[in-house]
Design an enzyme around this catalytic site. Structure first.
Site, PDB file in Angstrom:
ATOM      1  N   TYR A  11      12.447  53.921  19.681  1.00 35.50           N
ATOM      2  CA  TYR A  11      11.649  53.745  20.889  1.00 35.50           C
ATOM      3  C   TYR A  11      10.221  54.198  20.615  1.00 35.50           C
ATOM      4  O   TYR A  11       9.978  55.067  19.766  1.00 35.50           O
ATOM      5  CB  TYR A  11      12.208  54.580  22.048  1.00 35.50           C
ATOM      6  CG  TYR A  11      13.382  53.964  22.767  1.00 35.50           C
ATOM      7  CD1 TYR A  11      13.197  53.210  23.924  1.00 35.50           C
ATOM      8  CD2 TYR A  11      14.684  54.138  22.301  1.00 35.50           C
ATOM      9  CE1 TYR A  11      14.271  52.650  24.597  1.00 35.50           C
ATOM     10  CE2 TYR A  11      15.764  53.576  22.965  1.00 35.50           C
ATOM     11  CZ  TYR A  11      15.551  52.838  24.113  1.00 35.50           C
ATOM     12  OH  TYR A  11      16.613  52.279  24.776  1.00 35.50           O
TER      13      TYR A  11
ATOM     14  N   ASP B  81      16.141  50.883  31.414  1.00 36.52           N
ATOM     15  CA  ASP B  81      16.032  51.095  32.855  1.00 36.52           C
ATOM     16  C   ASP B  81      14.933  50.240  33.464  1.00 36.52           C
ATOM     17  O   ASP B  81      14.126  49.623  32.758  1.00 36.52           O
ATOM     18  CB  ASP B  81      15.742  52.571  33.140  1.00 36.52           C
ATOM     19  CG  ASP B  81      16.926  53.469  32.819  1.00 36.52           C
ATOM     20  OD1 ASP B  81      18.072  53.021  32.994  1.00 36.52           O
ATOM     21  OD2 ASP B  81      16.695  54.619  32.392  1.00 36.52           O
TER      22      ASP B  81
END
Length: 256
Positions: free
Chosen positions: A115, A57
């Site tokens: 992540y 994003d």
């Protein structure tokens, strides 16, 4: 792809997501995919598309995003990496390039994705030299509570409570393998590894764990959210600035 004419390459790109409107090409927006395709099209003397291992994003960074591109046979991996880096802006950099099998797909072939989420607990995390790449919280957190909350997460289950929007075609089930908090110079880091993620999933998980560590909600809220109990709501998602796509893992090729 015409396998006789083109060579498929697998590349790993780092980017500072601060000035990008995410990974995926969007009209009238600066995106990572758009910047890469523009540079590759210059090298190829014509339009060139790429496939990525996943979408990040707006504001999210990467030290491990993988993408593929098909190039004319005159290109080899070292030349492609060097030439592409010469054209990219300062906030993107190709770490590696290698020839890949003709059917390699960065997204569908990926086995696990890792992540990291960086939180700055020290006051200097608010410095302009740090705050673009962390959540500059600037206050202590109970690391023991963070780790207790994290211990409930690993496993295969629905993570629908921790998603901005589901992916109806693939459902809400994810297999999370690792969730770990560690100390850093500026504060603390979350490392999470899973086969796939829902939209904003890591940020919702992080925001909820941080609220537990701040004493804003009880520890057992994590288990109740993971069980999708009615009327349970996550904490707000952690800011995008602290999130990094760190590594994408692929199965080892079978020995011939």
């Amino acid at each position: 792809m015409d396998a006789l004419a083109d060579t498929r390459f697998r590349l790993t790109v780092h980017y500072d997501g601060s000035a990008f409107h995410g990974w995926q090409v969007q009209p009238d927006q600066r995106t990572v995919q758009g910047v890469l395709e523009t540079a590759l099209s210059r090298l190829a003397d014509g339009p060139k598309g790429i496939m990525g291992s996943g979408r990040t994003d707006a504001g999210v960074h990467s030290t491990g995003q993988v993408f593929s591109v098909d190039m004319a046979p005159r290109w080899d991996a070292p030349s492609l990496r060097k030439s592409l880096n010469a054209l990219l802006p300062d906030d993107a950099w190709i770490e590696s390039a290698a020839q890949a099998p003709p059917d390699f797909h960065p997204r569908y072939d990926a086995a696990r994705r890792t992540y990291r989420y960086e939180i700055g607990l020290r006051p200097e995390a608010a410095s302009p030299f740090h705050k673009r790449w962390c959540w500059p919280l600037g206050e202590p957190l109970d690391l023991a509570l963070l780790r207790q909350a994290a211990s409930a997460i690993p496993g295969e289950r629905s993570f629908g409570a921790f998603a901005k929007a589901g992916q109806p075609e693939r459902g809400e089930r994810c297999h999370v393998y690792v969730v770990a908090w560690s100390e850093t110079v500026l504060g603390t880091r979350l490392t999470i590894t899973a086969d796939r993620y829902l939209h904003h999933m890591v940020r919702y998980l992080t925001g909820t764990m941080v609220d537990i560590a701040r004493g804003r909600r009880p520890l057992d809220d994590m288990a109740r959210l993971l069980d999708n109990e009615p009327d349970m709501v996550t904490s707000p998602p952690a800011p995008a600035s602290g999130l990094f796509l760190h590594h994408v893992e692929y199965p080892e090729p079978e020995a011939s």
